[in-house]
Design a protein around this motif. Structure first.
Motif, PDB file in Angstrom:
ATOM      1  N   SER A  93       5.003  26.926  -0.361  1.00  0.00           N
ATOM      2  CA  SER A  93       3.633  26.826  -0.829  1.00  0.00           C
ATOM      3  C   SER A  93       3.136  25.396  -0.606  1.00  0.00           C
ATOM      4  CB  SER A  93       4.201  26.796  -2.479  1.00  0.00           C
ATOM      5  OG  SER A  93       4.984  28.213  -2.826  1.00  0.00           O
ATOM      6  N   GLY A  94       3.702  24.316   0.024  1.00  0.00           N
ATOM      7  CA  GLY A  94       2.927  23.039  -0.197  1.00  0.00           C
ATOM      8  C   GLY A  94       2.411  23.282   0.984  1.00  0.00           C
ATOM      9  N   ASN A  95       3.202  23.754   1.847  1.00  0.00           N
ATOM     10  CA  ASN A  95       2.327  23.304   3.623  1.00  0.00           C
ATOM     11  C   ASN A  95       0.385  24.294   3.212  1.00  0.00           C
ATOM     12  OD1 ASN A  95       4.014  22.653   5.089  1.00  0.00           O
ATOM     13  ND2 ASN A  95       5.282  24.334   5.751  1.00  0.00           N
ATOM     14  N   ILE A  96       0.642  25.515   2.679  1.00  0.00           N
ATOM     15  CA  ILE A  96      -0.793  26.382   2.322  1.00  0.00           C
ATOM     16  C   ILE A  96      -1.304  25.747   1.531  1.00  0.00           C
ATOM     17  CG2 ILE A  96      -1.548  28.211   1.114  1.00  0.00           C
ATOM     18  CD1 ILE A  96       0.807  29.734   1.913  1.00  0.00           C
ATOM     19  N   SER A  97      -0.648  24.496   0.134  1.00  0.00           N
ATOM     20  CA  SER A  97      -1.557  23.511  -0.540  1.00  0.00           C
ATOM     21  C   SER A  97      -2.531  22.357   0.503  1.00  0.00           C
ATOM     22  CB  SER A  97      -0.585  23.079  -1.489  1.00  0.00           C
ATOM     23  OG  SER A  97      -0.117  24.225  -2.528  1.00  0.00           O
ATOM     24  N   ALA A  98      -1.751  22.297   1.201  1.00  0.00           N
ATOM     25  CA  ALA A  98      -2.028  20.948   1.821  1.00  0.00           C
ATOM     26  C   ALA A  98      -2.828  21.814   2.981  1.00  0.00           C
ATOM     27  CB  ALA A  98      -0.638  20.244   2.687  1.00  0.00           C
TER      28      ALA A  98
END
Length: 362
Positions: free
Chosen positions: A241-246
């Motif tokens: 989730s963090g990578n996709i948000s970034a």
């Protein structure tokens, strides 16, 4: 025709894999990095390592390879969202990082898009106001919109340690202000102003004590979630989730997907955070630690309304083709949020129950 990328992998990266190679490069001097950036044979080999890794992770279903993809992406995004130290101003690492990020992010997003049924993002209205109603209906229809972690577990049986486990949100919340700042580059007119207003709220409206990242840090401290705890408990689904948000915020070509993705994030936050606040107060924890979540119940209600009215609606009315991209971003958020919450709820339910006193001294 499928090509088995594994047959072409180079032994140059055999020691520790892609992440270890990136970490070694991160220790290079400015002169060494300059040489690497101009070594196109090396960069081609690095690209082939990325293709091999993503093929194993997403074509062959190798979960360890997929974890390595996201570990490498998290490393790159930490660079992208961190302030530069003065001693590093002459170190140009970006050409290599962008090579790697483009290949890994492409594979990750292709996988997420493959999970979305074609009918989920077609047949939408082409007027802004009708589209907003259609998008909100998507929230109600998707299981992530009313996830049992928030709707059932926290209100009925959530314990102190469950609130501590919610620090998985470190993959998004601490960099949300930077995400908004990046999105302003691609926005125009009223949408740019709406995102700017949202950003200013994140900045505490100029009050340093109310900057949201600082308030989030207070929440972590209140539940004893130091850096070691966060590192040791962070789940793969949270990292995804963090990578996709970034990556959605970093690339201007993903702007419309980001509008849908973060619009849904804002829309879901108040109902979720209300459950967190209720559980927090039921356990009589320090009020200073819940300011972040309590504040966002009201603030994000306004942000979501403004986002739909001043960003989503005008974009679709101006060019209905953006509706598909916005819906894709929303669906990516739904699906990854559900993955994360399913995994987190499973961990909460299988965790041995301890009393508060035991937790407090652990």
């Amino acid at each position: 025709m499928h090509t088995d990328r594994r047959t072409n992998s180079t032994p140059r990266f055999a020691s520790g894999g892609l992440l270890a190679a990136l970490r070694r490069l991160d220790r290079y001097s400015p002169q060494e990095l300059s040489r690497v950036s101009q070594d196109y044979a090396f960069r081609a080999a690095l690209a082939e390592e990325c293709r091999s890794l993503t093929a194993r992770g997403y074509e062959d279903g190798d979960h360890e390879a997929r974890a390595q993809v996201h570990a490498a992406l998290a490393f790159i995004h930490d660079h992208d969202y961190s302030a530069v130290a003065v001693e590093e101003v002459d170190r140009e690492f970006q050409p290599v990082l962008r090579d790697v990020a483009a290949l890994l992010e492409g594979a990750v997003l292709d996988h997420e898009l493959s999970r979305i049924a074609k009918g989920a993002v077609t047949g939408y209205p082409d007027s802004g106001s009708a589209y907003v109603r259609w998008l909100k209906a998507m929230v109600s229809d998707h299981p992530a919109g009313w996830h049992p972690l928030y709707q059932e577990h926290l209100p009925e049986s959530g314990e102190w340690e469950d609130l501590r486990l919610l620090t998985q949100e470190t993959s998004l919340d601490p960099r949300f202000d930077d995400i908004l700042a990046l999105m302003r580059w691609a926005g125009r007119g009223g949408e740019k102003l709406e995102i700017a207003a949202n950003y200013w709220d994140e900045m505490g409206n100029g009050n340093p004590a109310m900057v949201h990242t600082s308030l989030f840090d207070q929440a972590l401290e209140a539940v004893g979630a130091d850096a070691a705890y966060v590192r040791d408990t962070l789940m793969p689904e949270a990292i995804v989730s963090g990578n996709i948000s970034a990556c959605l915020a970093l690339s201007r070509r993903h702007y419309y997907k980001a509008v849908g993705y973060f619009g849904v994030t804002e829309y879901l936050a108040p109902r979720r955070f209300r459950r967190v606040v209720d559980a927090w107060r039921r356990h009589d924890l320090d009020e200073v630690g819940i300011v972040y979540h309590d504040l966002h119940i009201g603030v994000d209600t306004g942000h979501a309304a403004g986002w739909f009215k001043n960003v989503v609606g005008p974009l679709v009315s101006g060019d209905p083709r953006t509706g598909r991209e916005i819906a894709l971003g929303a669906m990516i958020r739904f699906n990854t949020s559900q993955d994360y919450l399913d995994a987190l709820l499973a961990r909460m339910r299988c965790r041995p129950r301890r009393d508060v006193a035991a937790i407090a001294v652990s």
